[in-house]
Design an enzyme around this catalytic site. Sequence first.
Site, PDB file in Angstrom:
ATOM      1  N   GLY A  33       0.847  -1.195   0.000  1.00  0.00           N
ATOM      2  CA  GLY A  33       0.000   0.000   0.000  1.00  0.00           C
ATOM      3  C   GLY A  33       0.882   1.244   0.000  1.00  0.00           C
ATOM      4  N   HIS A  34       1.876   1.277   0.893  1.00  0.00           N
ATOM      5  CA  HIS A  34       2.797   2.427   0.935  1.00  0.00           C
ATOM      6  C   HIS A  34       3.569   2.534  -0.376  1.00  0.00           C
ATOM      7  CE1 HIS A  34       2.615   1.398   5.382  1.00  0.00           C
ATOM      8  NE2 HIS A  34       2.259   2.661   5.378  1.00  0.00           N
ATOM      9  N   LYS A 146      -7.505   3.455   2.094  1.00  0.00           N
ATOM     10  CA  LYS A 146      -7.846   2.532   3.190  1.00  0.00           C
ATOM     11  C   LYS A 146      -8.221   3.341   4.431  1.00  0.00           C
ATOM     12  CE  LYS A 146      -6.534  -0.103   6.568  1.00  0.00           C
ATOM     13  NZ  LYS A 146      -5.594   0.368   7.547  1.00  0.00           N
ATOM     14  N   ASP A 147      -7.500   4.432   4.657  1.00  0.00           N
ATOM     15  CA  ASP A 147      -7.833   5.341   5.769  1.00  0.00           C
ATOM     16  C   ASP A 147      -8.611   6.517   5.174  1.00  0.00           C
ATOM     17  OD1 ASP A 147      -6.323   3.941   7.872  1.00  0.00           O
ATOM     18  OD2 ASP A 147      -4.608   4.463   6.636  1.00  0.00           O
ATOM     19  N   VAL A 173      -4.813  -1.060  -1.509  1.00  0.00           N
ATOM     20  CA  VAL A 173      -4.179  -2.264  -2.083  1.00  0.00           C
ATOM     21  C   VAL A 173      -4.602  -3.441  -1.214  1.00  0.00           C
ATOM     22  CG1 VAL A 173      -1.985  -3.373  -2.675  1.00  0.00           C
ATOM     23  CG2 VAL A 173      -2.236  -0.885  -2.911  1.00  0.00           C
TER      24      VAL A 173
HETATM   25  O1  PAF Z   1      -1.668   6.878   7.909  1.00  0.00           O
HETATM   26  C1  PAF Z   1      -0.676   6.924   8.668  1.00  0.00           C
HETATM   27  O2  PAF Z   1       0.249   6.106   8.574  1.00  0.00           O
HETATM   28  C2  PAF Z   1      -0.587   8.012   9.726  1.00  0.00           C
HETATM   29  O3  PAF Z   1      -1.843   8.308  10.255  1.00  0.00           O
HETATM   30  C3  PAF Z   1       0.113   9.286   9.224  1.00  0.00           C
HETATM   31  C4  PAF Z   1      -0.670   9.960   8.119  1.00  0.00           C
HETATM   32  C5  PAF Z   1       1.515   8.957   8.741  1.00  0.00           C
HETATM   33  C6  PAF Z   1       0.231  10.287  10.391  1.00  0.00           C
HETATM   34  O4  PAF Z   1       0.954   9.776  11.445  1.00  0.00           O
END
Ligand code: PAF
Length: 255
Positions: A33-34, A146-147, A173
């Site tokens: 995902g990242h 996802k968030d 993902v």
């Molecule tokens: O989605 C995340 O991993 C966290 O909430 C973020 C945006 C890096 C903030 O700490």
Amino acid sequence: MEIFKDIKKFKNRRKEIKKTVGFVPTMGALHEGHLSLIKKSKLENEITIVSIFVNPTQFNDKNDLKKYPRPLKKDIKLLSDEKVDILITPSYEEIYPDGYRYKLTETDFSKKLCGKFRPGHFDGVLTVVMKLFNIVKPDKAYFGEKDYQQYVLIKEMAKAFFLDIEIVACPTVREPDGLAKSSRNLLLNPKERKKASLIFETMVKNISDESVKKILNENGFKVEYVETINDRRFVAAKLGNVRLIDNIKISRRKE
Ligand code: PAF
């Protein structure tokens, strides 16, 4: 890849960069995902900067913060393989020189869905993201769908505070069985991991939110919420001690 722990040193380096900057803020324990956010940033910007900072102020549960995976060496290898230009990994003291006396609060949407069950969570998220934006000064910043609630709150914060940063959403993902990729999946035991795909399987069904909740509860989940807002269904449920969230765009729901 250049790595900065020290914000002052990074800020001096940032002054030299005249190219377009894409930013991917993370809490590490990186997964595909990242990597999809990083790939998009690399396509759309000349320089890509990633941050890894496990932000204590967004954890309402101390145990959750303690258990949060921190495989930094593995993350650094992944990021350099992706040819990320700069990684920043600041400490708590550097990010919160004020000891979190100053914070950013949204008073409406942040109190719903996850906000109802995680008091203070979105204050922590919005505060740290604003701090990171002020440090990195990106042209664009990338967040996973996802968030989704987090993405909406950050997009609207950028608008409310006149930030010249484009907030870009990237699709969730998923694992082959439908489970949304998440750093927290690492905390599931094999039995829980197998069961976890039921969230996606159930939430895409053309049944009511109540029915989704019932099916998940009957199968050993502790559901926090299943709610449809506008054209999106949101789910949060615990499996053992692991809290999982997901959401999906829907067209029409009826029993
Ligand atoms: O989605 C995340 O991993 C966290 O909430 C973020 C945006 C890096 C903030 O700490």
